[in-house]
Design an enzyme around this catalytic site. Sequence first.
Site, PDB file in Angstrom:
ATOM      1  N   LYS A 238     -72.383 -71.096 -59.164  1.00 29.50           N
ATOM      2  CA  LYS A 238     -72.373 -72.526 -59.463  1.00 29.50           C
ATOM      3  C   LYS A 238     -73.433 -73.192 -58.587  1.00 29.50           C
ATOM      4  CE  LYS A 238     -69.116 -76.448 -59.663  1.00 29.50           C
ATOM      5  NZ  LYS A 238     -67.714 -76.875 -59.428  1.00 29.50           N
TER       6      LYS A 238
ATOM      7  N   SER B 249     -65.563 -79.125 -63.458  1.00 33.01           N
ATOM      8  CA  SER B 249     -66.993 -79.222 -63.297  1.00 33.01           C
ATOM      9  C   SER B 249     -67.724 -77.887 -63.350  1.00 33.01           C
ATOM     10  CB  SER B 249     -67.308 -79.901 -61.958  1.00 33.01           C
ATOM     11  OG  SER B 249     -66.843 -79.105 -60.885  1.00 33.01           O
TER      12      SER B 249
ATOM     13  N   SER C  51     -61.475 -77.797 -61.271  1.00 32.98           N
ATOM     14  CA  SER C  51     -62.788 -77.409 -61.797  1.00 32.98           C
ATOM     15  C   SER C  51     -63.055 -75.927 -61.983  1.00 32.98           C
ATOM     16  CB  SER C  51     -63.889 -77.978 -60.914  1.00 32.98           C
ATOM     17  OG  SER C  51     -64.108 -79.319 -61.258  1.00 32.98           O
TER      18      SER C  51
HETATM   19  N1  GLN Z   1     -62.236 -83.225 -62.906  1.00 29.77           N
HETATM   20  C1  GLN Z   1     -61.882 -83.560 -61.563  1.00 29.77           C
HETATM   21  C2  GLN Z   1     -62.809 -84.625 -61.046  1.00 29.77           C
HETATM   22  O1  GLN Z   1     -63.562 -85.103 -61.799  1.00 29.77           O
HETATM   23  C3  GLN Z   1     -61.929 -82.320 -60.697  1.00 29.77           C
HETATM   24  C4  GLN Z   1     -63.297 -81.920 -60.346  1.00 29.77           C
HETATM   25  C5  GLN Z   1     -63.332 -80.707 -59.471  1.00 29.77           C
HETATM   26  O2  GLN Z   1     -62.362 -79.969 -59.350  1.00 29.77           O
HETATM   27  N2  GLN Z   1     -64.463 -80.522 -58.826  1.00 29.77           N
HETATM   28  O3  GLN Z   1     -62.797 -84.969 -59.904  1.00 29.77           O
END
Ligand code: GLN
Length: 486
Positions: free
Chosen positions: A79, A154, A178
């Site tokens: 990532k 994400s 995410s």
């Molecule tokens: N979707 C969640 C957010 O927007 C979690 C994102 C994540 O786990 N990095 O914060």
Amino acid sequence: MSDLHQKSLRELAAGLAAGEFSSVELTEHFLQRIRTFDHDLNSLVTVCDKEALLQAGAADERIQKGEAGPLTGIPLVHKDIFCTKGVKTSCGSFMLDNFVSPYDATVVEKLAGAGMVMLGKANMDEFAMGSSNETSYYGPARNPWDTERVPGGSSGGSAAAVAARLAPAATGTDTGGSIRQPAAFCGITGLKPTYGRVSRWGMIAFASSLDQAGPMARSAEDCALLLSAMAGFDEKDSTSAERPVDDYLAALEQPLDGLKVGVVKEFFEEGLDSEMAASMEQAMAELKKLGAERVEVSLPHSKYSVAAYYVVAPAECSSNLARFDGVRFGHRCKDPKDLEDLYKRSRSEGFGAEVKRRIMIGTYALSAGYYDAYYLKAQQVRQVIADDFRKAFEQADLLLGPASPETAFRLGEKSSDPVSMYLSDIYTIAVNLAGLPALSMPAPRVGGLPAGLQLIGNYFDEARLLNVAHQLQRATDWHLQAPEGY
Ligand code: GLN
């Protein structure tokens, strides 16, 4: 040799050891697949052909000398939140579009040390803020099951790349879901470890008390192999857990007789798609056949998790992202008039809309006069949520529910409505607030699309999560189903 991309990590290691193919050939195979398919999927923001082939050559030498470990010579993608020495680390943002780190993140260093080959850097929501990959400066990654749909976020690029067999493994990070939600949307297996199990050093910080890195691959066994190399104490991360790493591979084989699986009542109430609920019940029925026992558990305060998270995460992000000011880190605007102009324009040009929204919410929540009402209150809610889990684990060995209330949604479907986007993490966020480990693995598909079964473990019980997922994967073929055309 054309089916190399279908092999598990163990099969790849065996083929490399037996000399059936070299790491250079394997790496070329995946690079070729990336060239063929990633134009449509946009799962990678950087492809490192040259570096990958050099690393593969070095891995081949190690294999020949008999110095290979179980991951030596196997490619993966990271990532783009993990710092990689000499290779751009953008974090999905224009702010870091020209950032090349002088060092590797601990996770990158450990996997490279195990002999893994980095094919490239995976697309992601900007600074890991999002649930659909649509906040990426580089445009959204797409879901290989249906390219009109999002891969989740994400870590959407990581999930799309693994699902489309452009890489056999990937790293991800999970602050509020995410790893698990994109794993669910793309039909792969992804594990968020206990907070502190994997080092956060060199991982660009979003919300430091929630962020955690973990493996994403097609099976629990592959995740166990990856986690074995990723986990462990790191003196460079002050929140890293100083405790030995379990033998995740040995634990895979444990039978499930007498295992108590707690079905989380609140996760099956209104808001859950009925076909999704049926898919979860099928998974539970399969666990029973393997000897597990069903118990009902309740997490009565989990309904407050999204609200608490959207105070804590923006608060911490507003503080973490203060360093991107055009002076110390990040994009610098052209011809600033004075220092204030430099800060203002660099930050307004560098960050996208969702990141700005979070910085504003977070700065407000932390400001004098509001701190107690918001941040402190959210921290108290967090404690209550952790207590719910503690009680649930007095009744059950692990908890079961969906990873997401629905399957992958369409691109654009939620991007103009932040609150509906935030709600797509309703089943994952409580786990981060409590700091627990959890994984998502494929369950029976819903409407032709992947569905994610979430298993939540007690602190540092990654071995059991992987064990249960592996036993379920041995008995079923849900994780073997691939998107058509890949
Ligand atoms: N979707 C969640 C957010 O927007 C979690 C994102 C994540 O786990 N990095 O914060």
